[in-house]
Design a protein around this motif. Structure first.
Motif, PDB file in Angstrom:
ATOM      1  N   VAL A  58      23.863   4.210  -5.246  1.00 18.43           N
ATOM      2  CA  VAL A  58      22.602   3.740  -4.675  1.00 18.43           C
ATOM      3  C   VAL A  58      21.575   4.873  -4.644  1.00 18.43           C
ATOM      4  CG1 VAL A  58      21.515   2.869  -2.568  1.00 18.43           C
ATOM      5  CG2 VAL A  58      23.680   1.881  -3.359  1.00 18.43           C
ATOM      6  N   ALA A  59      22.008   6.072  -4.288  1.00 13.02           N
ATOM      7  CA  ALA A  59      21.095   7.218  -4.273  1.00 13.02           C
ATOM      8  C   ALA A  59      20.523   7.476  -5.664  1.00 13.02           C
ATOM      9  CB  ALA A  59      21.811   8.460  -3.750  1.00 13.02           C
ATOM     10  N   SER A  60      21.348   7.317  -6.682  1.00 17.56           N
ATOM     11  CA  SER A  60      20.864   7.543  -8.049  1.00 17.56           C
ATOM     12  C   SER A  60      19.844   6.492  -8.452  1.00 17.56           C
ATOM     13  CB  SER A  60      22.030   7.555  -9.040  1.00 17.56           C
ATOM     14  OG  SER A  60      22.504   6.249  -9.309  1.00 17.56           O
ATOM     15  N   ARG A  61      20.042   5.254  -7.992  1.00 14.70           N
ATOM     16  CA  ARG A  61      19.063   4.206  -8.278  1.00 14.70           C
ATOM     17  C   ARG A  61      17.724   4.541  -7.618  1.00 14.70           C
ATOM     18  NH1 ARG A  61      20.879  -0.787 -10.939  1.00 14.70           N
ATOM     19  NH2 ARG A  61      18.723  -1.372 -10.470  1.00 14.70           N
ATOM     20  N   LEU A  62      17.783   5.050  -6.409  1.00 14.03           N
ATOM     21  CA  LEU A  62      16.550   5.440  -5.724  1.00 14.03           C
ATOM     22  C   LEU A  62      15.850   6.587  -6.450  1.00 14.03           C
ATOM     23  CD1 LEU A  62      17.898   5.343  -2.062  1.00 14.03           C
ATOM     24  CD2 LEU A  62      16.275   3.721  -3.073  1.00 14.03           C
ATOM     25  N   ALA A  63      16.632   7.576  -6.861  1.00 13.21           N
ATOM     26  CA  ALA A  63      16.048   8.717  -7.572  1.00 13.21           C
ATOM     27  C   ALA A  63      15.438   8.275  -8.896  1.00 13.21           C
ATOM     28  CB  ALA A  63      17.111   9.789  -7.796  1.00 13.21           C
ATOM     29  N   ASP A  64      16.137   7.398  -9.614  1.00 17.81           N
ATOM     30  CA  ASP A  64      15.623   6.901 -10.892  1.00 17.81           C
ATOM     31  C   ASP A  64      14.341   6.097 -10.707  1.00 17.81           C
ATOM     32  OD1 ASP A  64      17.735   8.082 -12.190  1.00 17.81           O
ATOM     33  OD2 ASP A  64      18.890   6.231 -12.439  1.00 17.81           O
ATOM     34  N   ALA A  65      14.173   5.524  -9.508  1.00 17.56           N
ATOM     35  CA  ALA A  65      12.969   4.745  -9.212  1.00 17.56           C
ATOM     36  C   ALA A  65      11.797   5.631  -8.787  1.00 17.56           C
ATOM     37  CB  ALA A  65      13.259   3.720  -8.117  1.00 17.56           C
ATOM     38  N   GLY A  66      12.033   6.940  -8.701  1.00 19.79           N
ATOM     39  CA  GLY A  66      10.951   7.857  -8.371  1.00 19.79           C
ATOM     40  C   GLY A  66      10.905   8.307  -6.930  1.00 19.79           C
ATOM     41  N   ILE A  67      11.964   8.007  -6.155  1.00 21.83           N
ATOM     42  CA  ILE A  67      12.007   8.453  -4.768  1.00 21.83           C
ATOM     43  C   ILE A  67      12.411   9.920  -4.723  1.00 21.83           C
ATOM     44  CG2 ILE A  67      13.032   8.095  -2.501  1.00 21.83           C
ATOM     45  CD1 ILE A  67      11.212   5.821  -3.493  1.00 21.83           C
ATOM     46  N   ARG A  68      11.616  10.726  -4.059  1.00 24.28           N
ATOM     47  CA  ARG A  68      11.859  12.170  -4.019  1.00 24.28           C
ATOM     48  C   ARG A  68      12.652  12.602  -2.791  1.00 24.28           C
ATOM     49  NH1 ARG A  68       5.602  13.963  -5.301  1.00 24.28           N
ATOM     50  NH2 ARG A  68       5.425  13.006  -7.381  1.00 24.28           N
ATOM     51  N   SER A  69      12.516  11.870  -1.698  1.00 23.65           N
ATOM     52  CA  SER A  69      13.189  12.231  -0.453  1.00 23.65           C
ATOM     53  C   SER A  69      14.298  11.220  -0.167  1.00 23.65           C
ATOM     54  CB  SER A  69      12.182  12.261   0.703  1.00 23.65           C
ATOM     55  OG  SER A  69      12.837  12.528   1.930  1.00 23.65           O
ATOM     56  N   ILE A  70      15.543  11.656  -0.368  1.00 23.54           N
ATOM     57  CA  ILE A  70      16.707  10.787  -0.160  1.00 23.54           C
ATOM     58  C   ILE A  70      17.713  11.557   0.682  1.00 23.54           C
ATOM     59  CG2 ILE A  70      18.572   9.480  -1.246  1.00 23.54           C
ATOM     60  CD1 ILE A  70      16.850   9.543  -3.853  1.00 23.54           C
ATOM     61  N   GLU A  71      18.117  10.964   1.797  1.00 26.67           N
ATOM     62  CA  GLU A  71      19.134  11.584   2.642  1.00 26.67           C
ATOM     63  C   GLU A  71      20.327  10.648   2.761  1.00 26.67           C
ATOM     64  OE1 GLU A  71      19.805  13.264   7.211  1.00 26.67           O
ATOM     65  OE2 GLU A  71      17.769  13.106   6.383  1.00 26.67           O
ATOM     66  N   MET A  72      21.513  11.217   2.627  1.00 22.63           N
ATOM     67  CA  MET A  72      22.750  10.454   2.770  1.00 22.63           C
ATOM     68  C   MET A  72      23.458  10.935   4.027  1.00 22.63           C
ATOM     69  SD  MET A  72      23.870  10.704  -1.251  1.00 22.63           S
ATOM     70  CE  MET A  72      25.318   9.652  -1.097  1.00 22.63           C
ATOM     71  N   GLY A  94       0.776  -1.235   0.000  1.00 23.85           N
ATOM     72  CA  GLY A  94       0.000   0.000   0.000  1.00 23.85           C
ATOM     73  C   GLY A  94       0.806   1.281   0.000  1.00 23.85           C
ATOM     74  N   ALA A  95       2.123   1.182  -0.027  1.00 21.53           N
ATOM     75  CA  ALA A  95       2.954   2.385  -0.063  1.00 21.53           C
ATOM     76  C   ALA A  95       2.907   3.014  -1.460  1.00 21.53           C
ATOM     77  CB  ALA A  95       4.395   2.048   0.313  1.00 21.53           C
ATOM     78  N   GLY A  96       3.257   4.291  -1.497  1.00 22.47           N
ATOM     79  CA  GLY A  96       3.368   4.994  -2.775  1.00 22.47           C
ATOM     80  C   GLY A  96       4.779   5.511  -2.926  1.00 22.47           C
ATOM     81  N   ARG A  97       5.401   5.237  -4.053  1.00 19.76           N
ATOM     82  CA  ARG A  97       6.805   5.630  -4.164  1.00 19.76           C
ATOM     83  C   ARG A  97       6.994   7.149  -4.124  1.00 19.76           C
ATOM     84  NH1 ARG A  97       9.589   2.666  -8.628  1.00 19.76           N
ATOM     85  NH2 ARG A  97       8.177   1.006  -7.984  1.00 19.76           N
ATOM     86  N   ASP A  98       5.947   7.888  -4.431  1.00 18.59           N
ATOM     87  CA  ASP A  98       6.049   9.347  -4.321  1.00 18.59           C
ATOM     88  C   ASP A  98       6.026   9.823  -2.866  1.00 18.59           C
ATOM     89  OD1 ASP A  98       3.383   8.459  -4.167  1.00 18.59           O
ATOM     90  OD2 ASP A  98       2.617  10.431  -4.706  1.00 18.59           O
ATOM     91  N   ARG A  99       5.677   8.909  -1.940  1.00 19.15           N
ATOM     92  CA  ARG A  99       5.652   9.265  -0.519  1.00 19.15           C
ATOM     93  C   ARG A  99       6.795   8.628   0.268  1.00 19.15           C
ATOM     94  NH1 ARG A  99       0.161   7.495  -1.144  1.00 19.15           N
ATOM     95  NH2 ARG A  99       0.754   5.648   0.067  1.00 19.15           N
ATOM     96  N   ILE A 100       7.512   7.707  -0.326  1.00 15.09           N
ATOM     97  CA  ILE A 100       8.560   6.982   0.402  1.00 15.09           C
ATOM     98  C   ILE A 100       9.771   7.886   0.612  1.00 15.09           C
ATOM     99  CG2 ILE A 100      10.203   5.063   0.289  1.00 15.09           C
ATOM    100  CD1 ILE A 100       8.095   3.500  -1.295  1.00 15.09           C
ATOM    101  N   ALA A 101      10.238   7.932   1.847  1.00 16.09           N
ATOM    102  CA  ALA A 101      11.492   8.615   2.181  1.00 16.09           C
ATOM    103  C   ALA A 101      12.558   7.559   2.407  1.00 16.09           C
ATOM    104  CB  ALA A 101      11.322   9.473   3.434  1.00 16.09           C
ATOM    105  N   CYS A 102      13.777   7.821   1.923  1.00 13.02           N
ATOM    106  CA  CYS A 102      14.881   6.868   2.044  1.00 13.02           C
ATOM    107  C   CYS A 102      16.087   7.537   2.681  1.00 13.02           C
ATOM    108  CB  CYS A 102      15.296   6.337   0.674  1.00 13.02           C
ATOM    109  SG  CYS A 102      14.063   5.293  -0.123  1.00 13.02           S
ATOM    110  N   ALA A 103      16.747   6.802   3.550  1.00 17.34           N
ATOM    111  CA  ALA A 103      17.974   7.279   4.177  1.00 17.34           C
ATOM    112  C   ALA A 103      19.084   6.256   3.948  1.00 17.34           C
ATOM    113  CB  ALA A 103      17.770   7.499   5.667  1.00 17.34           C
ATOM    114  N   ILE A 104      20.233   6.759   3.506  1.00 17.65           N
ATOM    115  CA  ILE A 104      21.415   5.928   3.248  1.00 17.65           C
ATOM    116  C   ILE A 104      22.377   6.112   4.413  1.00 17.65           C
ATOM    117  CG2 ILE A 104      23.427   5.639   1.753  1.00 17.65           C
ATOM    118  CD1 ILE A 104      21.631   6.460  -0.596  1.00 17.65           C
ATOM    119  N   GLY A 105      22.659   5.027   5.102  1.00 14.50           N
ATOM    120  CA  GLY A 105      23.455   5.098   6.311  1.00 14.50           C
ATOM    121  C   GLY A 105      24.947   4.946   6.085  1.00 14.50           C
ATOM    122  N   PRO A 106      25.699   4.748   7.172  1.00 14.70           N
ATOM    123  CA  PRO A 106      27.155   4.629   7.091  1.00 14.70           C
ATOM    124  C   PRO A 106      27.588   3.497   6.165  1.00 14.70           C
ATOM    125  CG  PRO A 106      26.442   4.930   9.361  1.00 14.70           C
ATOM    126  CD  PRO A 106      25.207   4.690   8.566  1.00 14.70           C
TER     127      PRO A 106
END
Length: 253
Positions: free
Chosen positions: A202-216, A146-158
């Protein structure tokens, strides 16, 4: 005290990227080693896993998988016994109080959350899994809940940083054959070698997949021996083994 790093874009979501501080392991594993596959004392590892769990969500249930550098994702609906851990490199859930835990020692941990849908995910993205699409598959599994990729936030850790991650030119060329734009993730190094920015890839893969919120978080595991475990650093030092740190996310009840 267990140190948990947080991502700003996951504020309000129960999550944390742990390092090696606060555990009971000693020697080359000194600290919060949670790697059941390491040669550390098993009781120490189990105690460390409990300490990590309690630092994030006391009373929660920690769930991990048997990571194999694959693109495979598991949808978690309840506790998984240690001996029943499936081979996979990502997990998703919509169930409260289940802590999804990803182990790393240079590879890229990625935490995912759709607050509105109440769905979270976690992925272990080594270069093999990243290329094969582990983050893409994690997003798709979240959508199935039920998630929407336009709402998913992603964080890239150490993870290992560009300055610490030397690879051969042949290694870089396989990425460039897949997509010429991937050349931007490699910078020249010594003859026949270059430096790879795996977190940016990895961040670019997330962005290409439609993720708008990405923090490294931009924390280099190799370059901070007092804070993080690093497989590559252990190899360079000639150490017999290495520890693993854990990145966790959960839905509070």
């Amino acid at each position: 005290m267990v140190e948990l790093l947080r991502a700003r874009n996951l504020a309000g979501v129960t999550h944390g990227f742990a390092g090696r501080k606060g555990g009971v392991s000693t020697g080359v594993h000194g600290g919060l080693n949670v790697g059941l596959g390491s040669e550390d004392d098993r009781e120490a590892v189990l105690r460390n896993r409990d300490l990590a769990r309690d630092a994030l969500l006391p009373g929660g249930t920690l769930v991990t998988v048997r990571q194999v550098h694959s693109p495979d994702v598991v949808t978690v609906t309840g506790p998984i016994a240690e001996e029943d851990r499936p081979p996979a490199d990502a997990m998703v859930t919509d169930r409260p109080d289940l802590i999804l835990g990803i182990l790393t020692a240079d590879c890229v941990p990625v935490l995912f959350a759709d607050r509105q849908a109440g769905v979270v995910g976690a992925a272990h993205a080594g270069w093999k899994g990243a290329v094969a699409g582990v983050t893409d598959n994690c997003i798709a599994a979240m959508e199935a809940l039920g998630a929407g990729r336009d709402r998913i936030a992603c964080a890239i850790g150490p993870c290992i940083g560009r300055s610490s991650y030397e690879v051969t030119d042949d290694f870089a060329e396989r990425f460039e054959r897949e997509d010429a734009a991937n050349a931007r993730f490699f910078t020249p190094g010594r003859e026949g070698h270059c430096q790879f920015d795996i977190a940016a890839y990895v961040a670019s893969r997330l962005a290409d997949a439609g993720i708008r919120s990405i923090e490294m978080l931009d924390e280099d595991t190799y370059g901070q021996p007092g804070r993080f475990y690093s497989y590559r650093r252990s190899c360079h030092r000639g150490e017999a083994d290495y520890g693993r740190q854990i990145s966790m996310i959960a839905l509070g009840s």
